[in-house]
Design a protein around this motif. Structure first.
Motif, PDB file in Angstrom:
ATOM      1  N   TRP A  47      -4.921   5.538   1.315  1.00 34.13           N
ATOM      2  CA  TRP A  47      -4.036   6.693   1.113  1.00 34.13           C
ATOM      3  C   TRP A  47      -4.853   7.920   0.723  1.00 34.13           C
ATOM      4  O   TRP A  47      -4.603   9.026   1.200  1.00 34.13           O
ATOM      5  CB  TRP A  47      -2.992   6.342   0.055  1.00 34.13           C
ATOM      6  N   SER A  66       0.851  -1.180   0.000  1.00 29.58           N
ATOM      7  CA  SER A  66       0.000   0.000   0.000  1.00 29.58           C
ATOM      8  C   SER A  66       0.893   1.237   0.000  1.00 29.58           C
ATOM      9  O   SER A  66       2.054   1.190   0.401  1.00 29.58           O
ATOM     10  CB  SER A  66      -0.886  -0.009   1.236  1.00 29.58           C
ATOM     11  N   THR A  67       0.299   2.344  -0.466  1.00 28.09           N
ATOM     12  CA  THR A  67       1.085   3.572  -0.546  1.00 28.09           C
ATOM     13  C   THR A  67       1.580   3.992   0.831  1.00 28.09           C
ATOM     14  O   THR A  67       2.724   4.424   0.983  1.00 28.09           O
ATOM     15  CB  THR A  67       0.239   4.687  -1.170  1.00 28.09           C
ATOM     16  N   LEU A  68       0.709   3.854   1.842  1.00 27.66           N
ATOM     17  CA  LEU A  68       1.117   4.274   3.185  1.00 27.66           C
ATOM     18  C   LEU A  68       2.330   3.487   3.655  1.00 27.66           C
ATOM     19  O   LEU A  68       3.283   4.049   4.192  1.00 27.66           O
ATOM     20  CB  LEU A  68      -0.050   4.079   4.169  1.00 27.66           C
ATOM     21  N   ASP A  91       3.951  10.135  -4.630  1.00 24.32           N
ATOM     22  CA  ASP A  91       2.791   9.505  -4.009  1.00 24.32           C
ATOM     23  C   ASP A  91       1.663  10.489  -3.807  1.00 24.32           C
ATOM     24  O   ASP A  91       0.549  10.117  -3.473  1.00 24.32           O
ATOM     25  CB  ASP A  91       3.202   8.905  -2.668  1.00 24.32           C
ATOM     26  N   ASP A  99      -6.103   3.157  -4.218  1.00 16.14           N
ATOM     27  CA  ASP A  99      -5.620   2.960  -2.860  1.00 16.14           C
ATOM     28  C   ASP A  99      -6.450   3.850  -1.938  1.00 16.14           C
ATOM     29  O   ASP A  99      -6.036   4.939  -1.565  1.00 16.14           O
ATOM     30  CB  ASP A  99      -4.130   3.312  -2.756  1.00 16.14           C
TER      31      ASP A  99
END
Lengths: 341, 378
Positions: free
Chosen positions: A239, A27-29, A100, A236
């Motif tokens: 995020w 995941s982006t986080l 991001d 996502d």
């Protein structure tokens, strides 16, 4: 020899690939946390929104969005890697994972939101086309501009918007058209027309480059919609939620009277809305994958939305853009954030 | 204004040229002969002097008399009738030189520049001893040192991402890497294009024609916008590196054609003589053909390099800030410094810096040509 060239290229590619950590599936986080830095796409330079100062530190409204998100994630607003992007690169950079968060005065439109692989998370600045006139004209509203001569760039939506606006209001005008923006500004500066029109945010910076900035005023009317806001990759939701709610937290903070200065006193407040926002009650931060002091950290880093606006583009800056549509909803503007509950 | 070359006739008529008649020598006579010989010439001279006087005095007035040298923001330069805003250049000079390279690490950029200048001077000034070692240092050791110094991340140096690079430093990095990396590529391509081996020849021709058929700006766009889409998700590699590869390949293709021109000018006899001596292909090219060919095309090579030096500003289109890019950024985005005279001042400054470098390159090339061409002067 071509083989050698290819080998060289391959070597370069491979070293490049090896250097970048593999992080496709995460995941982006998680990716941002692992990297320890938020990679944030900003404009290569636009006054008040993203501009490096004399020391080379980025500042501006768009930059503050990056800082606020970084503060919410890392408790440290300096953990941002700014990636200056041109208009053509910005979406690719986001899609390819180079950045991001895209906080680069990007207009929220349907096609971008639905088919360009982006998710817009809010409107940080309501921009739109406005008019600038010389004070000597004594004009206070765009409605009084009938029969005025207007300097405008040809072949732009700006030109079409002016035509529509004057037709809707049953007024006539004399267009003075130019190919390029600098010519248009020079013509207005030389007094070849009464009115200069462009996006409002730009009018204020153009005004400062005129011979006598104080002789010109920007009229209150905004005749087109250019909602600017940050965007993230589609797909996502976690995020996107983080970025969306960090901004909402800043707007809510202004509404609740929380500033970067009184922040620590406010944590002792009895007001349940403030307590929820600052993480004294409930698990709202944990719910989006952060810690409960997420909003506290964001506000500490950049202040509430009003402070952010004033410092970068508003009264405290040289641009002196009036709040207008960007005022809170209760003050007659459009900035409205859903409650944290 | 000038009367032509029919001078020195009056003095040489006398059999014993002891002294020229009064009024026919010295600056006054020269002026009379060349500037005031007829009513038309007098008029043209006066007009010319007037034009020079007005333009020079206007420039002087703008750049010195009315200029603003000190001030902490644009309001100092926004006063009525003020000229050049040098205060802006002074405040931003560090940024124009290093971009956003961290201040504490700028000594590394300085050291790199000093080492590079030293190596270059060693190469360019004739009579420096041990030229071979200097060349090895400048062409092979220096780039490695420069790489580690500038990017850091090892030997206890703090890593500095290329996003932070900018200004003159990036201009020089792009230009120097472009020049140094493109030269071997160009030599190989030029030789490849004249090779007897069909595959090598067609590959070289194909590469050269493809790259020359595409504008540099397109190459840079491809490198910065298209390439990331072809790479797997989440994989990125440095934007500056992408630009550097693009520039080197582009310049290589152009330079290859310049060098091929030189190769074609070498008489067949030279090749045959080298063959007759039993030299291998590399020796033939390295000892006989290339030295002559390269000498012939020095003007063309320098021309390409100067063009490349100026083309480096195109990287600003992909969000890398070379000197012009960072000047433009400062002009268009730092609201603190907005004033009517800021943009003009900044662009004049950028133009002047570019001119210094390009003029320097061209003068050095001219001098080099004369030195190498001693045997061929006509």
């Amino acid at each position: 020899m071509i083989r050698m060239l290819k080998a060289m290229l391959a070597a370069v590619l491979v070293t490049g690939l090896a250097a970048a950590p593999a992080m496709a599936a995460d995941s982006t986080l998680k990716k941002v946390k692992d990297l320890g830095k938020l990679s944030c796409g900003v404009n290569t330079g636009i006054a008040g929104f993203s501009a490096p100062d004399d020391k080379g530190n980025w500042s501006g409204l768009d930059v503050d969005v990056c800082k606020a998100v970084a503060a919410a994630v890392f408790k440290d607003a300096s953990q941002v890697k700014y990636v200056p992007l041109t208009a053509k690169e910005r979406f690719t950079a986001l899609q390819s994972g180079e950045i991001d968060l895209l906080s680069r005065n990007t207009t929220w439109t349907m096609s971008r939101d639905t088919s360009a692989g982006l998710t817009f998370t809010g409107i940080t600045y309501f921009d739109g086309q406005g008019f600038m006139v010389n004070k000597e004209l004594g004009v206070k509203s765009a409605k009084e501009l009938s029969e005025a001569s207007i300097c405008v760039q040809t072949g732009t939506t700006t030109e079409l918007n002016v035509a529509d606006y004057f037709r809707q209001n049953g007024m006539n005008y004399k267009p003075v058209v130019f190919e390029k923006l600098p010519e248009t500004i020079a013509a207005y500066n030389a007094g070849r027309c009464d009115v200069f029109t462009s996006d409002a945010s730009q009018l204020y910076s153009v005004r400062l480059t005129l011979g006598k900035p104080d002789d010109h005023i920007v009229l209150p009317e905004v005749i087109s919609k250019e909602p600017l806001g940050p965007a993230v990759r589609q797909g996502d939701p976690q995020w996107a939620n983080i970025v969306r709610w960090v901004f909402f937290a800043l707007v809510n903070a202004e509404e609740l009277g929380i500033t970067s200065k009184n922040l620590d006193e406010m944590t002792k407040s009895e007001n349940p809305e403030i307590r929820r926002l600052l993480g004294q009650e409930g698990d709202y931060g944990v719910g989006i994958g952060l810690e409960n002091d997420w909003a506290y950290q964001a506000i500490k880093a950049v202040g509430n939305y009003g402070e952010m606006f004033s410092r970068n583009v508003g009264a405290e800056s040289r641009l002196k853009i009036s709040r207008g549509q960007n005022a809170l909803w209760r003050d007659g503007g459009l900035q409205y954030a859903p409650p944290i509950r | 204004m000038e009367k032509g070359s029919s001078s020195s006739a009056t003095g040489s008529m006398q059999p014993t040229p002891s002294r020229p008649p009064p009024g026919s020598a010295g600056p006054l006579a020269w002026a009379r002969k060349n500037l005031f010989s007829s009513p038309l010439n007098v008029a043209l001279t006066v007009l010319g002097v007037w034009i020079i006087w007005t333009s020079v005095s206007a420039i002087y007035d703008w750049a010195i008399v009315r200029a603003v040298f000190t001030g902490s923001d644009g309001s100092a330069c926004a006063k009525d009738g003020s000229g050049a805003c040098w205060a802006f250049i002074a405040a931003k000079l560090d940024q124009f030189t290093y971009g956003r390279y961290p201040e504490a690490e700028r000594w590394r950029a300085n050291l790199t520049m000093a080492l590079g200048a030293l190596g270059l001077a060693g190469l360019m000034i004739p009579g420096v001893p041990r030229k071979g070692w200097v060349a090895v240092f400048t062409l092979f050791v220096f780039p490695i040192i420069a790489y580690f110094l500038l990017t850091g991340g090892s030997f206890g140096l703090k890593a500095v991402e290329t996003e932070l690079w900018g200004g003159l430093m990036v201009t020089l990095v792009v230009a120097v890497v472009g020049i140094v990396a493109s030269f071997p590529i160009a030599v190989l391509l030029a030789l490849g294009r004249r090779s007897q081996l069909p595959i090598v020849r067609y590959a070289s021709v194909g590469f050269i024609e493809f790259v020359r058929g595409v504008p540099l700006i397109t190459m840079l766009f491809m490198a910065s916008v298209m390439l990331p889409l072809f790479l797997p998700d989440g994989v990125t590699f440095d934007k500056l590196l992408r630009a550097l590869i693009g520039v080197a390949l582009f310049e290589g293709a152009y330079l290859a054609e310049v060098i091929r021109g030189g190769l074609q000018a070498i008489p067949r006899g030279q090749y045959e003589a080298a063959d007759a001596l039993g030299l291998s292909y590399p020796k033939k090219m390295g000892l006989v053909v290339m030295p002559q060919a390269l000498k012939l095309v020095i003007p063309g090579i320098v021309n390409s390099f100067i063009a490349l030096f100026k083309d480096t500003s195109l990287v600003l289109i992909i969000g890398i800030f070379d000197l012009l890019g960072i000047v433009q950024q400062a002009v268009s985005s730092d609201a603190r410094w907005f004033s009517p005279s800021t943009p003009l001042t900044a662009y004049v400054f950028a133009g002047f810096v570019f001119w210094i470098f390009c003029f320097g390159m061209s003068r050095y090339a001219l001098w080099m040509e004369r030195r190498l061409g001693n045997g061929q002067q006509r």
